[in-house]
Write a protein that holds these residues in place. Sequence first.
Motif, PDB file in Angstrom:
ATOM      1  N   GLU A   1      -7.479   1.199  -5.537  1.00 54.28           N
ATOM      2  CA  GLU A   1      -6.748   0.020  -5.093  1.00 54.28           C
ATOM      3  C   GLU A   1      -6.537   0.036  -3.580  1.00 54.28           C
ATOM      4  O   GLU A   1      -6.431  -1.027  -2.949  1.00 54.28           O
ATOM      5  CB  GLU A   1      -5.396  -0.061  -5.807  1.00 54.28           C
ATOM      6  CG  GLU A   1      -5.514  -0.343  -7.301  1.00 54.28           C
ATOM      7  CD  GLU A   1      -4.150  -0.476  -7.962  1.00 54.28           C
ATOM      8  OE1 GLU A   1      -3.127  -0.305  -7.252  1.00 54.28           O
ATOM      9  OE2 GLU A   1      -4.107  -0.765  -9.172  1.00 54.28           O
ATOM     10  N   LEU A   2      -6.484   1.229  -3.007  1.00 55.92           N
ATOM     11  CA  LEU A   2      -6.350   1.363  -1.549  1.00 55.92           C
ATOM     12  C   LEU A   2      -7.698   1.250  -0.848  1.00 55.92           C
ATOM     13  O   LEU A   2      -7.774   1.399   0.377  1.00 55.92           O
ATOM     14  CB  LEU A   2      -5.715   2.714  -1.209  1.00 55.92           C
ATOM     15  CG  LEU A   2      -4.258   2.896  -1.661  1.00 55.92           C
ATOM     16  CD1 LEU A   2      -3.831   4.348  -1.484  1.00 55.92           C
ATOM     17  CD2 LEU A   2      -3.337   1.972  -0.887  1.00 55.92           C
TER      18      LEU A   2
ATOM     19  N   SER B   1      -5.296   4.599  -8.167  1.00 54.33           N
ATOM     20  CA  SER B   1      -4.487   4.209  -7.005  1.00 54.33           C
ATOM     21  C   SER B   1      -5.316   4.258  -5.729  1.00 54.33           C
ATOM     22  O   SER B   1      -5.198   3.383  -4.865  1.00 54.33           O
ATOM     23  CB  SER B   1      -3.265   5.129  -6.880  1.00 54.33           C
ATOM     24  OG  SER B   1      -2.425   5.013  -8.006  1.00 54.33           O
TER      25      SER B   1
ATOM     26  N   SER C   1       7.574   4.496 -12.831  1.00 51.78           N
ATOM     27  CA  SER C   1       7.085   3.240 -12.264  1.00 51.78           C
ATOM     28  C   SER C   1       7.319   2.052 -13.180  1.00 51.78           C
ATOM     29  O   SER C   1       7.288   0.903 -12.738  1.00 51.78           O
ATOM     30  CB  SER C   1       5.582   3.362 -11.974  1.00 51.78           C
ATOM     31  OG  SER C   1       4.877   3.663 -13.159  1.00 51.78           O
TER      32      SER C   1
ATOM     33  N   ARG D   1       3.629   1.801  -1.564  1.00 51.04           N
ATOM     34  CA  ARG D   1       4.021   2.099  -2.940  1.00 51.04           C
ATOM     35  C   ARG D   1       2.856   2.663  -3.729  1.00 51.04           C
ATOM     36  O   ARG D   1       3.028   3.575  -4.537  1.00 51.04           O
ATOM     37  CB  ARG D   1       4.562   0.837  -3.608  1.00 51.04           C
ATOM     38  CG  ARG D   1       5.035   1.066  -5.035  1.00 51.04           C
ATOM     39  CD  ARG D   1       5.816  -0.103  -5.571  1.00 51.04           C
ATOM     40  NE  ARG D   1       6.336   0.161  -6.908  1.00 51.04           N
ATOM     41  CZ  ARG D   1       7.148  -0.635  -7.559  1.00 51.04           C
ATOM     42  NH1 ARG D   1       7.546  -1.775  -7.008  1.00 51.04           N
ATOM     43  NH2 ARG D   1       7.586  -0.325  -8.773  1.00 51.04           N
ATOM     44  N   THR D   2       1.682   2.138  -3.500  1.00 55.23           N
ATOM     45  CA  THR D   2       0.496   2.653  -4.198  1.00 55.23           C
ATOM     46  C   THR D   2       0.227   4.097  -3.802  1.00 55.23           C
ATOM     47  O   THR D   2      -0.121   4.930  -4.646  1.00 55.23           O
ATOM     48  CB  THR D   2      -0.731   1.787  -3.866  1.00 55.23           C
ATOM     49  OG1 THR D   2      -0.462   0.420  -4.195  1.00 55.23           O
ATOM     50  CG2 THR D   2      -1.942   2.250  -4.653  1.00 55.23           C
TER      51      THR D   2
ATOM     52  N   ASP E   1       0.820  -1.212   0.000  1.00 56.17           N
ATOM     53  CA  ASP E   1       0.000   0.000   0.000  1.00 56.17           C
ATOM     54  C   ASP E   1       0.856   1.265   0.000  1.00 56.17           C
ATOM     55  O   ASP E   1       0.454   2.287  -0.585  1.00 56.17           O
ATOM     56  CB  ASP E   1      -0.922   0.001   1.223  1.00 56.17           C
ATOM     57  CG  ASP E   1      -2.019  -1.049   1.114  1.00 56.17           C
ATOM     58  OD1 ASP E   1      -2.204  -1.600   0.012  1.00 56.17           O
ATOM     59  OD2 ASP E   1      -2.682  -1.321   2.131  1.00 56.17           O
TER      60      ASP E   1
ATOM     61  N   SER F   1      -4.321   8.585 -10.747  1.00 54.65           N
ATOM     62  CA  SER F   1      -4.191   8.742  -9.289  1.00 54.65           C
ATOM     63  C   SER F   1      -5.453   8.270  -8.576  1.00 54.65           C
ATOM     64  O   SER F   1      -5.380   7.705  -7.479  1.00 54.65           O
ATOM     65  CB  SER F   1      -3.909  10.206  -8.945  1.00 54.65           C
ATOM     66  OG  SER F   1      -5.015  11.041  -9.242  1.00 54.65           O
TER      67      SER F   1
ATOM     68  N   GLU G   1       2.865   6.276  -5.586  1.00 47.97           N
ATOM     69  CA  GLU G   1       2.560   6.438  -7.000  1.00 47.97           C
ATOM     70  C   GLU G   1       1.402   7.397  -7.206  1.00 47.97           C
ATOM     71  O   GLU G   1       1.448   8.278  -8.072  1.00 47.97           O
ATOM     72  CB  GLU G   1       2.237   5.081  -7.619  1.00 47.97           C
ATOM     73  CG  GLU G   1       3.423   4.140  -7.729  1.00 47.97           C
ATOM     74  CD  GLU G   1       3.037   2.794  -8.298  1.00 47.97           C
ATOM     75  OE1 GLU G   1       1.811   2.560  -8.472  1.00 47.97           O
ATOM     76  OE2 GLU G   1       3.925   1.977  -8.574  1.00 47.97           O
ATOM     77  N   GLY G   2       0.351   7.226  -6.399  1.00 46.84           N
ATOM     78  CA  GLY G   2      -0.812   8.104  -6.532  1.00 46.84           C
ATOM     79  C   GLY G   2      -0.479   9.546  -6.214  1.00 46.84           C
ATOM     80  O   GLY G   2      -0.946  10.470  -6.893  1.00 46.84           O
TER      81      GLY G   2
END
Length: 331
Positions: free
Chosen positions: A211-212, A208, A148, A59-60, A57, A205, A63-64
């Motif tokens: 995904e969280l 991301s 990435s 890393r996510t 999480d 974003s 990235e976001g």
Amino acid sequence: IQFLNKSKQDGTIDQQLYQRLKREVYVGAAWGFCCCLVLGIGFLVLASFAYKLFDGDSRTIFEGTMMFLTCIILSFLALNFYKMIHTREAHERKMHQTVTSTVHATLEAEAEGKNAQFGKKHAFFVLAFTTGLREGLESIVFLVGVVSDVEDLSSLPLAIVLALVLARVVGCCFFQGTKKMNVEWFMRASALLLCFIAAGFLSSSMHSLQELEVFGTWSPKAERPWHNARVYDASSCCNDKTNRFFVLVRALFGWQDQATPVELFAYASYWIIAMTLGYLLVRRAKMQLAKLVEKWRIEDAQLAEQGKINPSQVGDDKHLVEAEEVGISAI
């Protein structure tokens, strides 16, 4: 270079000084480019290492966050491009005064000889270097979109050499093909392209955040709420992970082969906000600039009547340049 040509034709500078200043422009621009190249490679390597420090999480989130910040920066650049269409006179006059003062500084340095400071003696070198460096640093922002995907740093040299060759070819074709292009349309097209890229970063974003599970359940797919469910599935023909073309489109414009309502809503919202904000900022800038320009012309006319300045100097460059310095820029 064009201004130097004009200065030589007007007799402001002689042939010998013209050749030296022209050489300084090319050398300064080349050094600025090399510095940007080194900084770009360094940024890419550091960012790649930074990505490896995060996992799961974290890393996510990283990235976001990077994509959201890139969206803001690109939006700023796009709005600035569009604003320049309506404040072009002030920018042109500012550039004219900058180059003129640089010529004067160089001529003064020639008169002073060895006692002149480096910045004054090689003013055109400094101007070309700082201009190239500033513009190049803005381009480094685009590296965020590919960081990435860089897993093997040993692949960088070939990519850099190929990019330099292609940039040279595309740059020459672009320069030759746009000599007669309307500047305003070019600025509009550039601003529009940056907005498309920024909208893609915002959409990515939001992916991301999905995904969280900020917007609800993401995994398993069967338990996703309606706003996390896919609207369409184009993975069979336009896969954004295996098809090289659509991998590039995803990196540049945020393409998703299985887009969700959240991503589409974010993409549409970006355009609504960008167009509204752009309209308001440009309108404000135009109104303020018009008032200031009119005020300066009245003041110059009064000074001309009093004999303090030459009537031909009414509306001179220095007043319009102040527009940028006192904050007429709405951005």
